[in-house]
Design an enzyme around this catalytic site. Structure first.
Site, PDB file in Angstrom:
ATOM      1  N   SER A  85      78.472 -99.466 -18.039  1.00 36.66           N
ATOM      2  CA  SER A  85      77.895-100.687 -18.852  1.00 36.66           C
ATOM      3  C   SER A  85      77.229-101.807 -18.174  1.00 36.66           C
ATOM      4  CB  SER A  85      79.343-101.294 -19.226  1.00 36.66           C
ATOM      5  OG  SER A  85      80.265-100.603 -19.973  1.00 36.66           O
TER       6      SER A  85
HETATM    7  N1  SAM Z   1      84.103 -98.379 -17.719  1.00 39.14           N
HETATM    8  C1  SAM Z   1      82.934 -97.468 -17.476  1.00 39.14           C
HETATM    9  C2  SAM Z   1      82.185 -97.756 -16.150  1.00 39.14           C
HETATM   10  O1  SAM Z   1      82.544 -98.932 -15.529  1.00 39.14           O
HETATM   11  O2  SAM Z   1      81.471 -96.962 -15.675  1.00 39.14           O
HETATM   12  C3  SAM Z   1      82.098 -97.440 -18.667  1.00 39.14           C
HETATM   13  C4  SAM Z   1      82.528 -96.377 -19.723  1.00 39.14           C
HETATM   14  S1  SAM Z   1      81.295 -95.757 -20.784  1.00 39.14           S
HETATM   15  C5  SAM Z   1      80.550 -97.002 -21.526  1.00 39.14           C
HETATM   16  C6  SAM Z   1      82.751 -95.148 -21.974  1.00 39.14           C
HETATM   17  C7  SAM Z   1      83.621 -94.202 -21.479  1.00 39.14           C
HETATM   18  O3  SAM Z   1      84.741 -93.906 -22.234  1.00 39.14           O
HETATM   19  C8  SAM Z   1      82.975 -92.910 -21.263  1.00 39.14           C
HETATM   20  O4  SAM Z   1      82.959 -92.354 -20.058  1.00 39.14           O
HETATM   21  C9  SAM Z   1      83.799 -91.943 -22.209  1.00 39.14           C
HETATM   22  O5  SAM Z   1      83.790 -90.518 -21.785  1.00 39.14           O
HETATM   23  C10 SAM Z   1      84.815 -92.721 -22.138  1.00 39.14           C
HETATM   24  N2  SAM Z   1      85.888 -92.446 -23.513  1.00 39.14           N
HETATM   25  C11 SAM Z   1      85.478 -92.266 -24.982  1.00 39.14           C
HETATM   26  N3  SAM Z   1      86.455 -91.927 -25.675  1.00 39.14           N
HETATM   27  C12 SAM Z   1      87.600 -91.844 -24.685  1.00 39.14           C
HETATM   28  C13 SAM Z   1      88.948 -91.556 -24.870  1.00 39.14           C
HETATM   29  N4  SAM Z   1      89.549 -91.712 -26.318  1.00 39.14           N
HETATM   30  N5  SAM Z   1      89.816 -91.602 -23.752  1.00 39.14           N
HETATM   31  C14 SAM Z   1      89.259 -91.819 -22.722  1.00 39.14           C
HETATM   32  N6  SAM Z   1      87.907 -92.027 -22.530  1.00 39.14           N
HETATM   33  C15 SAM Z   1      87.083 -92.159 -23.497  1.00 39.14           C
END
Ligand code: SAM
Length: 225
Positions: free
Chosen positions: A71
């Site tokens: 992000s």
């Molecule tokens: N917090 C992260 C960082 O600092 O790099 C950014 C995260 S990215 C915007 C969103 C993440 O949520 C992705 O890696 C995606 O695979 C994950 N995601 C989506 N749905 C999910 C779920 N139900 N459980 C766990 N992870 C999930």
């Protein structure tokens, strides 16, 4: 870092990080000194793919593989500030991604449990966080919309992907007095950042922190894959 001529020099990354905190984060109104300190400590260049290190401190999200992103720094700071973390707090993060936000949370709280649905992303984040010495972070692979029931209740819960509603499982795993922050919206790629505070066992108060654009939260209490 001290060099041969006896002067202190910042590396280019340290300089870029300092500028990021001043220009992108403090200037936009983030005030919590713990959050500003955390953002100035975590080496974001270690959380982006090798071909993106030159852009690590840009004012935007960056791709990290599997169609996912790390992000925008300001959004990480805004969400962390909204969680109002104290040093004794236990935090649950949904969406580990690169592990960057988990490291920022780990600088501000006692323990961070973080869940990622992509095994490859979880494995790299776990290795990176261990290498950087974040011993207070546990990474699990799974569907974060169901939370981490064995470790509940949490003082703070943050989802870094956008869902159609706040998952019931996450509300149930929030301690009384706890704060939850997540992007919520009827569209998969545009949401409102909401904060929910559990004021009593059966009472939740919600406020709106503005418009955001996150990747979708995929899972049993999120969007369908
Ligand atoms: N917090 C992260 C960082 O600092 O790099 C950014 C995260 S990215 C915007 C969103 C993440 O949520 C992705 O890696 C995606 O695979 C994950 N995601 C989506 N749905 C999910 C779920 N139900 N459980 C766990 N992870 C999930």
């Amino acid at each position: 870092m001290s060099r041969g001529n006896g002067q202190d020099h910042e590396t280019r990354f340290e300089r870029a990080r300092r500028a990021m905190v001043t220009d992108q984060i403090a200037r936009r109104g983030v005030r919590d000194p713990n959050v500003l300190r955390a953002m100035s400590r975590v080496p974001r260049e270690r959380f982006v793919p090798p071909d993106s290190v030159d852009f690590a401190y840009d004012d935007r999200p960056l791709p990290i593989g599997h169609g996912q992103t790390i992000s925008q720094p300001y959004v990480v700071a805004l969400m962390t500030e909204a969680l109002e973390l104290g040093p004794g707090d236990r935090v649950l993060e949904i969406g580990t991604g690169s592990g960057y936000a988990a490291a920022v949370l780990a600088e501000c709280a006692r323990e961070v449990d973080t869940i990622e649905r992509h095994e490859g992303l979880a494995a790299s984040a776990r290795a990176r966080l261990a290498e950087l010495g974040y011993a207070n972070v546990r990474v699990r692979v799974g569907d974060g919309t169901l939370g981490w029931p064995e470790a509940a209740p949490f003082d703070a819960i943050v989802a870094t992907a956008g869902g159609p509603t706040v998952p019931r499982a996450l509300l149930a795993q929030l301690a009384v007095g706890g704060r939850l922050v997540m992007p919520v919206g009827a569209m998969k790629n545009a949401q409102t950042l909401v904060r929910v505070v559990r004021t009593f066992d059966d009472r939740f108060e919600e406020d709106d922190l503005g418009g955001v654009a996150f990747v979708p939260l995929i899972g049993a209490q999120g969007w369908e894959a």
